[in-house]
Scaffold this active site. Structure first.
Site, PDB file in Angstrom:
ATOM      1  N   CYS A  31       0.840  -1.207   0.000  1.00 34.56           N
ATOM      2  CA  CYS A  31       0.000   0.000   0.000  1.00 34.56           C
ATOM      3  C   CYS A  31       0.874   1.257   0.000  1.00 34.56           C
ATOM      4  O   CYS A  31       1.503   1.573   1.016  1.00 34.56           O
ATOM      5  CB  CYS A  31      -0.908  -0.046   1.230  1.00 34.56           C
ATOM      6  SG  CYS A  31      -1.733   1.496   1.622  1.00 34.56           S
ATOM      7  N   CYS A  34       0.065   3.941   2.624  1.00 40.62           N
ATOM      8  CA  CYS A  34       0.442   3.462   3.960  1.00 40.62           C
ATOM      9  C   CYS A  34       1.911   3.786   4.227  1.00 40.62           C
ATOM     10  O   CYS A  34       2.281   4.221   5.321  1.00 40.62           O
ATOM     11  CB  CYS A  34       0.247   1.951   4.073  1.00 40.62           C
ATOM     12  SG  CYS A  34      -1.458   1.410   3.862  1.00 40.62           S
TER      13      CYS A  34
END
Length: 110
Positions: A31, A34
């Site tokens: 991600c 993230c």
């Protein structure tokens, strides 16, 4: 204080039974957003040491907790106080916004 790694097995003890507020970052290796907020969370962990624990749970390594908590997208940030979900944000945001959000929830530096 650095961020703390949390797993399905340690979630209850590390988050729900914590005596201090815990900000949980639900994330994954793949991600991008993230990874963008990772350094900001490390800085906040240092700046608010003793006021809040910043915990990170990898949703691929520990899939049961995000499912139980209703995590639909990542990054998801959940703030727990006294074992209860106090506030939640979905999506990446700059460090200043995370600090503001924590302050609104009553977690701030002296």
């Amino acid at each position: 204080m650095a961020t703390v790694k949390v797993t399905d097995e340690s979630f209850d003890a590390d988050v729900l039974k914590s005596s201090t507020p815990v900000l949980v970052d639900f994330w994954a290796e793949w991600c991008g957003p993230c990874k963008q907020i990772g350094p900001a969370l490390e800085q906040i962990a240092d700046e608010l040491s003793g006021k809040v624990t910043i915990a990170k749970i990898n949703i691929d390594d520990s899939p049961m907790t995000p499912s139980k908590m209703g995590v639909k997208g990542i990054p998801t940030l959940m703030l727990f106080k006294d074992g209860q979900l106090a506030s939640m944000k979905v999506g990446a945001m700059p460090k200043g916004k995370i600090v503001e959000w924590l302050a609104e929830a009553g977690v701030k530096a002296d």
